[in-house]
Design a protein around this motif. Structure first.
Motif, PDB file in Angstrom:
ATOM      1  N   GLY A  65     -42.456  28.823 -79.199  1.00 54.14           N
ATOM      2  CA  GLY A  65     -41.494  28.478 -78.388  1.00 54.14           C
ATOM      3  C   GLY A  65     -41.708  27.307 -77.397  1.00 54.14           C
ATOM      4  N   VAL A  66     -40.981  26.322 -77.136  1.00 52.32           N
ATOM      5  CA  VAL A  66     -41.116  25.417 -76.354  1.00 52.32           C
ATOM      6  C   VAL A  66     -39.644  24.892 -75.577  1.00 52.32           C
ATOM      7  N   GLY A  67     -39.559  24.602 -74.324  1.00 53.99           N
ATOM      8  CA  GLY A  67     -38.282  24.408 -73.823  1.00 53.99           C
ATOM      9  C   GLY A  67     -38.615  23.377 -72.512  1.00 53.99           C
ATOM     10  N   SER A  68     -37.570  22.978 -71.983  1.00 57.71           N
ATOM     11  CA  SER A  68     -37.621  22.250 -70.798  1.00 57.71           C
ATOM     12  C   SER A  68     -36.404  22.725 -69.717  1.00 57.71           C
ATOM     13  N   TYR A  69     -36.333  22.483 -68.527  1.00 55.11           N
ATOM     14  CA  TYR A  69     -35.285  23.048 -67.600  1.00 55.11           C
ATOM     15  C   TYR A  69     -35.389  22.187 -66.424  1.00 55.11           C
ATOM     16  N   LEU A  70     -34.135  21.796 -65.962  1.00 59.85           N
ATOM     17  CA  LEU A  70     -33.979  21.124 -64.520  1.00 59.85           C
ATOM     18  C   LEU A  70     -34.261  22.260 -63.502  1.00 59.85           C
ATOM     19  N   SER A  82     -53.547  28.816 -75.592  1.00 59.82           N
ATOM     20  CA  SER A  82     -53.312  28.183 -74.322  1.00 59.82           C
ATOM     21  C   SER A  82     -51.910  28.082 -73.977  1.00 59.82           C
ATOM     22  N   VAL A  83     -51.839  28.113 -72.806  1.00 57.58           N
ATOM     23  CA  VAL A  83     -50.222  27.800 -72.221  1.00 57.58           C
ATOM     24  C   VAL A  83     -50.196  26.692 -71.329  1.00 57.58           C
ATOM     25  N   ALA A  84     -49.213  26.067 -71.339  1.00 57.82           N
ATOM     26  CA  ALA A  84     -49.129  24.688 -70.440  1.00 57.82           C
ATOM     27  C   ALA A  84     -47.740  24.648 -69.836  1.00 57.82           C
ATOM     28  N   ILE A  85     -47.781  24.483 -68.620  1.00 52.04           N
ATOM     29  CA  ILE A  85     -46.435  23.952 -67.712  1.00 52.04           C
ATOM     30  C   ILE A  85     -46.492  22.390 -67.523  1.00 52.04           C
ATOM     31  N   PHE A  86     -45.480  21.755 -68.072  1.00 51.61           N
ATOM     32  CA  PHE A  86     -45.548  20.231 -67.998  1.00 51.61           C
ATOM     33  C   PHE A  86     -44.245  19.579 -67.149  1.00 51.61           C
ATOM     34  N   GLY A  87     -44.296  18.521 -66.621  1.00 50.48           N
ATOM     35  CA  GLY A  87     -43.151  18.115 -65.920  1.00 50.48           C
ATOM     36  C   GLY A  87     -43.433  17.125 -64.938  1.00 50.48           C
ATOM     37  N   HIS A  88     -42.329  16.661 -64.128  1.00 49.59           N
ATOM     38  CA  HIS A  88     -42.554  15.722 -62.679  1.00 49.59           C
ATOM     39  C   HIS A  88     -41.184  15.884 -61.945  1.00 49.59           C
ATOM     40  N   GLU A  89     -41.165  15.042 -61.073  1.00 55.98           N
ATOM     41  CA  GLU A  89     -40.031  15.011 -60.262  1.00 55.98           C
ATOM     42  C   GLU A  89     -38.658  15.167 -60.870  1.00 55.98           C
ATOM     43  N   LEU A  92     -34.354   9.807 -65.186  1.00 56.50           N
ATOM     44  CA  LEU A  92     -34.949  11.309 -65.282  1.00 56.50           C
ATOM     45  C   LEU A  92     -36.279  11.299 -65.817  1.00 56.50           C
ATOM     46  N   MET A  93     -36.356  10.820 -67.117  1.00 55.68           N
ATOM     47  CA  MET A  93     -37.478  10.790 -67.797  1.00 55.68           C
ATOM     48  C   MET A  93     -38.849   9.781 -67.199  1.00 55.68           C
ATOM     49  N   ARG A  94     -39.881  10.068 -66.983  1.00 51.97           N
ATOM     50  CA  ARG A  94     -40.874   9.395 -66.417  1.00 51.97           C
ATOM     51  C   ARG A  94     -42.283   9.696 -67.264  1.00 51.97           C
ATOM     52  N   PRO A 140     -36.814  18.874 -56.124  1.00 55.41           N
ATOM     53  CA  PRO A 140     -36.186  19.199 -57.400  1.00 55.41           C
ATOM     54  C   PRO A 140     -37.175  18.411 -58.390  1.00 55.41           C
ATOM     55  N   LEU A 141     -37.388  19.570 -59.501  1.00 55.58           N
ATOM     56  CA  LEU A 141     -38.507  19.150 -60.443  1.00 55.58           C
ATOM     57  C   LEU A 141     -37.558  19.206 -62.024  1.00 55.58           C
ATOM     58  N   TYR A 142     -38.393  18.642 -62.716  1.00 53.22           N
ATOM     59  CA  TYR A 142     -38.081  18.725 -64.302  1.00 53.22           C
ATOM     60  C   TYR A 142     -39.184  19.148 -65.063  1.00 53.22           C
ATOM     61  N   LEU A 143     -39.147  20.425 -65.438  1.00 55.44           N
ATOM     62  CA  LEU A 143     -40.320  21.353 -66.065  1.00 55.44           C
ATOM     63  C   LEU A 143     -40.091  21.749 -67.638  1.00 55.44           C
TER      64      LEU A 143
END
Length: 445
Positions: A312-317, A264-271, A421-423, A324-327
């Motif tokens: 691999g896992v990572g996050s980015y603005l 499985s692959v996942a994209i995650f995030g919020h504003e 930032l963190m929600r 704007p997103l934080y993903l």
């Protein structure tokens, strides 16, 4: 895209300029305004007979008109397909004979045109580039051929789990905004586009009042001003109206798109944060600690190193112009994705509640400041950075002050910004696959 191969001597020229640039304490940027009012940034380097030019037009795929999604992307793909009496092969041959390299691209927020050329051929190369920008043919044969290429790419994306996840996440995040759909369009929308649609999108997106420009290399301010008026002076002054800001409609939770794959692959995030937010640097550093610092980041440590749940896992603005997103992204075996998500959720909440440690802050600053000079490793790279700075509303002295701004961020800043930032309650996952243990999650169709 046209990316004419350079000779060995040409590549050596670029390397020499790179070395000279890195040896300097700072880059000397000159702000230029052409006689016709086109603004640009210039870094002169006359030791090598070579110049790199970057143009950006704000708007990009977000300017697609209702019912015509994919028109801007298709139009940009046709810019290199001939002009005047030249068809695509004639145009490519002319660029190669001049040892010039042109490339064209589009994104949600802009159209990009990159050019590299020798001083001795500059006038002829600029005229060829001008024709592709101002006088593209958009003939039916080229339209049919490029449309087929775009449709093939769309079909490929329809079966790629990461692309499926991205589309589902965007649809959930952006509602009716253009960001909610792929800038490539759909098979149906691309098939319906006519030559008249393409011409209209050329007039509506490639306009003078949204152009940003930079040049690095063997060219003076006076020469650059004349060159810019030649390249874009005949374009319309204004075009399609820019879209409104998007409302990011993410309410948290895990949403599954069933797909028969072993992983499985996942994209995650919020504003997220806009680039001009006064807390952007603190958010940037926080993200390095969270998921943007490679193997040093918390997510990589907790999800991969300690538990072996992913490669691999990572996050980015993602400071898009209108939302704007934080993903973040992660991939894991179907029987381990639920645990990976749980770990990410826990780390998200820990960051929200406690911020970062002094040691994490120090290491993140070292990571960011130590690598920054390495970005300026050639004329084309520098020109690309300069035009990006302009679009983000930065001043020319940013290349000098950037590291000091990073160093100025304190632990108190990070702790405060973590609460902004963190929600954790809004953290939304879109998972594509057959993840076990997520059966109770909402399932997107």
């Amino acid at each position: 895209m046209i990316r004419t191969l350079f000779t060995r001597a040409f590549a050596t020229c670029t390397l020499v300029v790179s070395t000279a640039t890195l040896a300097k304490a700072e880059i000397d940027i000159t702000e230029v305004t052409s006689p016709g009012g086109i603004e640009a940034w210039l870094v002169e380097e006359h030791s090598i007979p070579f110049v790199a030019i970057e143009l950006r037009f704000r708007g990009g795929g977000s300017l697609d008109q209702p019912g015509e999604r994919g028109a801007t992307n298709l139009m940009v793909g046709l810019l290199e397909e001939g002009t005047g009496e030249m068809d695509a092969q004639d145009f490519a041959r002319a660029a190669e004979e001049l040892a010039a390299s042109f490339s064209y691209d589009t994104s949600d927020d802009g159209i990009s045109i990159s050019a590299r050329m020798l001083t001795e051929n500059r006038d002829e190369a600029v005229e060829l580039l001008r024709k592709s920008i101002v006088e593209p043919r958009f003939d039916e044969a080229a339209l049919t051929r490029v449309r087929q290429q775009v449709e093939a790419n769309i079909r490929g994306d329809l079966t790629e789990p990461r692309d499926i996840a991205g589309r589902a996440f965007d649809q959930k995040a952006f509602g009716t905004h253009p960001y909610a759909t792929s800038l490539s369009g759909t098979l149906e929308s691309v098939a319906a586009l006519t030559r008249d649609d393409i011409v209209a999108h050329h007039r509506g997106t490639m306009v003078r009042d949204r152009v940003y420009a930079s040049a690095v290399g063997d060219i003076t301010a006076e020469e650059l001003g004349a060159l810019l008026d030649t390249l874009v002076g005949a374009l319309p002054e204004g075009g399609f109206p820019l879209p409104e800001q998007a409302d990011v409609t993410l309410g948290g939770g895990v949403h599954v798109v069933p797909y028969d794959v072993p992983q499985s692959v996942a994209i995650f995030g919020h504003e997220g944060f806009a680039r001009d937010d006064p807390d952007f640097f603190a958010a940037y550093i926080l993200n390095v600690v969270m998921g943007g610092g490679g193997f040093e980041s918390r997510l990589m440590s907790e999800v991969r190193e300690k538990r072996g749940l992913t490669y691999g896992v990572g996050s980015y603005l993602v400071p898009k112009d209108f939302a704007p997103l934080y993903l973040g992204q992660v991939a894991s075996a179907n029987n381990r994705m639920a645990q990976a998500i749980e770990v990410i959720q826990d780390e998200w909440r820990k960051m929200y509640e406690a911020g970062v440690s002094e040691d994490e802050l120090t290491r993140a600053k070292t990571y960011l400041t130590g690598g920054y000079p390495l970005r300026f490793d050639g004329n084309a790279r520098i020109a690309n950075i300069l035009v990006g700075m302009q679009m983000e509303g930065l001043s020319p002295d940013y290349v000098v002050t950037r590291n000091a701004q990073v160093e100025a961020v304190t632990l108190e800043d990070i702790d405060r910004v973590a609460k902004r930032l963190m929600r954790p309650e809004e953290l939304t996952f879109v998972v594509v696959g057959q993840p076990e243990g997520l059966d109770e999650a909402p399932r997107l169709q």
